[in-house]
Design an enzyme around this catalytic site. Structure first.
Site, PDB file in Angstrom:
ATOM      1  CB  SER A   1      41.238  43.898  39.401  1.00 34.73           C
ATOM      2  OG  SER A   1      40.539  45.025  39.843  1.00 34.73           O
TER       3      SER A   1
ATOM      4  CG  ASP B   1      35.107  42.061  44.001  1.00 31.78           C
ATOM      5  OD1 ASP B   1      35.161  43.291  44.195  1.00 31.78           O
ATOM      6  OD2 ASP B   1      35.704  41.508  43.052  1.00 31.78           O
TER       7      ASP B   1
ATOM      8  CG  HIS C   1      38.766  43.087  44.139  1.00 34.69           C
ATOM      9  ND1 HIS C   1      38.083  42.998  42.944  1.00 34.69           N
ATOM     10  CD2 HIS C   1      39.921  43.749  43.860  1.00 34.69           C
ATOM     11  CE1 HIS C   1      38.794  43.579  41.991  1.00 34.69           C
ATOM     12  NE2 HIS C   1      39.909  44.049  42.517  1.00 34.69           N
TER      13      HIS C   1
END
Length: 357
Positions: A204, A298, A328
């Site tokens: 991320s 995601d 995610h």
């Protein structure tokens, strides 16, 4: 309903309640798969992908947790929530041969770091930057995953605690990451690694920093990583793609949270197009080979896929894996099996191949 199935479902509901109360996923994952899937509800299909049923159940569980939904109420609350959530989904941390607390060079002083050394390790090293929107996360939220990587990829892992926003807004985290990676290469032999086998990676926001490091090593004529591992990376703080709308709510990372993190990390909108903040706008020619992983459910999926496409167009050796059933943050969900485990194994196999030639 079959009395046995009815009893198992009642047991499952009790397990869900206990998980919420104790922040422990164990009683849920121990249920028979058929029961977990019944508790998850009807299958969810979006954009041609079907959500993994165990993740669907996890999302139902998350919705019952205090503070779920919408943008975080405060930075302190967001940091506490991520740590609690990480403990919920990580399960029992695995034992490695050695874990060493140390400091590494940042862009303005020393940064905390943690070195993981498995019993079986080659000469490679992964410098890892944790996710959390550049605002939350630390060495502890990603401790279980770093242990898993070290063991499964048979490599040393150096997890770096870069400075967080809003106390240190962009591009501080990026500059810290560049300095820390350069330090790791310089001190690779002290860490038991080969300077030519140092990779950079992150999930991320950490994937964002890893991409920035790969670019800036070329731009600044610094030693480049042997690989950039980008796990569902955030690479564009300006653009908005279809996946942001498709998965705006209900799939762990929400659109409201993305905007909240962006506004804390890069409050100066003029800075958001800087390649140190949005690496999709940076020069890609000559950067390290990339292994990019995105998730089908995601909101960041499309920008990660677009970044992999841009890398390929720039002539960078790139492998892209879109995990169609996942969400995610799945790499940290170590308590789960199924497709999350399969996806992690794929990542670890690639790392092992690159870092243990």
């Amino acid at each position: 309903m079959n009395p046995r199935v009815d009893g198992l479902l009642r047991t499952g509901l009790t397990a869900v309640q206990k998980a919420v109360q104790s922040h422990a996923l164990t009683p849920v994952v121990a249920l028979p798969p058929a029961v977990r899937h019944r508790l998850a509800g009807a299958p969810i299909e979006i954009d041609g992908n079907v959500l993994d049923p165990d993740l669907q159940l996890l999302l139902r569980l998350e919705a019952l947790m205090p503070g779920s939904g919408g943008a975080p109420k405060s930075v302190a609350a967001a940091r506490a929530n991520l740590l609690n959530g990480a403990r919920l989904v990580a399960g029992r941390p695995r034992e490695v041969q050695r874990v060493t607390e140390l400091t590494v060079r940042g862009s303005d002083g020393q940064l905390g770091a943690r070195l993981y050394v498995p019993r079986t390790a080659g000469r490679g090293l992964l410098v890892f930057f944790h996710g959390g929107g550049w605002v939350v996360g630390d060495l502890d939220t990603h401790d279980a995953y770093c242990r898993d990587v070290a063991l499964e990829a048979e490599t040393r892992v150096l997890s770096v605690e870069y400075r967080l926003a809003p106390e240190a807004p962009a591009p501080v985290a990026a500059e810290d990451a560049i300095a820390a990676f350069s330090w790791a290469v310089e001190h690779a032999e002290d860490l038991g690694a080969d300077p030519a086998l140092v990779a950079v990676g992150g999930d991320s926001a950490g994937g964002n920093l890893a991409a920035v490091v790969a670019q800036q090593c070329v731009a600044r004529d610094l030693p480049s990583p042997v690989l950039q591992l980008l796990l569902y990376p955030a690479v564009d703080l300006i653009g908005r793609r279809p996946s942001r709308d498709l998965f705006a709510e209900g799939f762990f990372l929400t659109d409201a949270e993305i905007l909240w993190y962006r506004d804390h990390y890069a409050p100066d909108s003029a800075l958001r197009s800087d390649p140190r903040v949005s690496p999709i706008f940076g020069p890609l020619e000559g950067v390290a080979p990339a292994y990019v992983v995105t998730a089908g459910f995601d909101p960041l999926r499309d920008e990660g896929n677009d970044y992999a496409t841009a890398l390929e167009a720039a002539g960078v050796p790139t492998v892209l894996h879109e995990e169609p059933t996942l969400i995610h943050g799945f790499t940290g969900m170590l308590a789960l099996g199924g497709q999350t485990r399969v996806a992690r194994h794929r990542i670890h196999d690639h790392l092992r191949t690159v870092l243990n030639p």
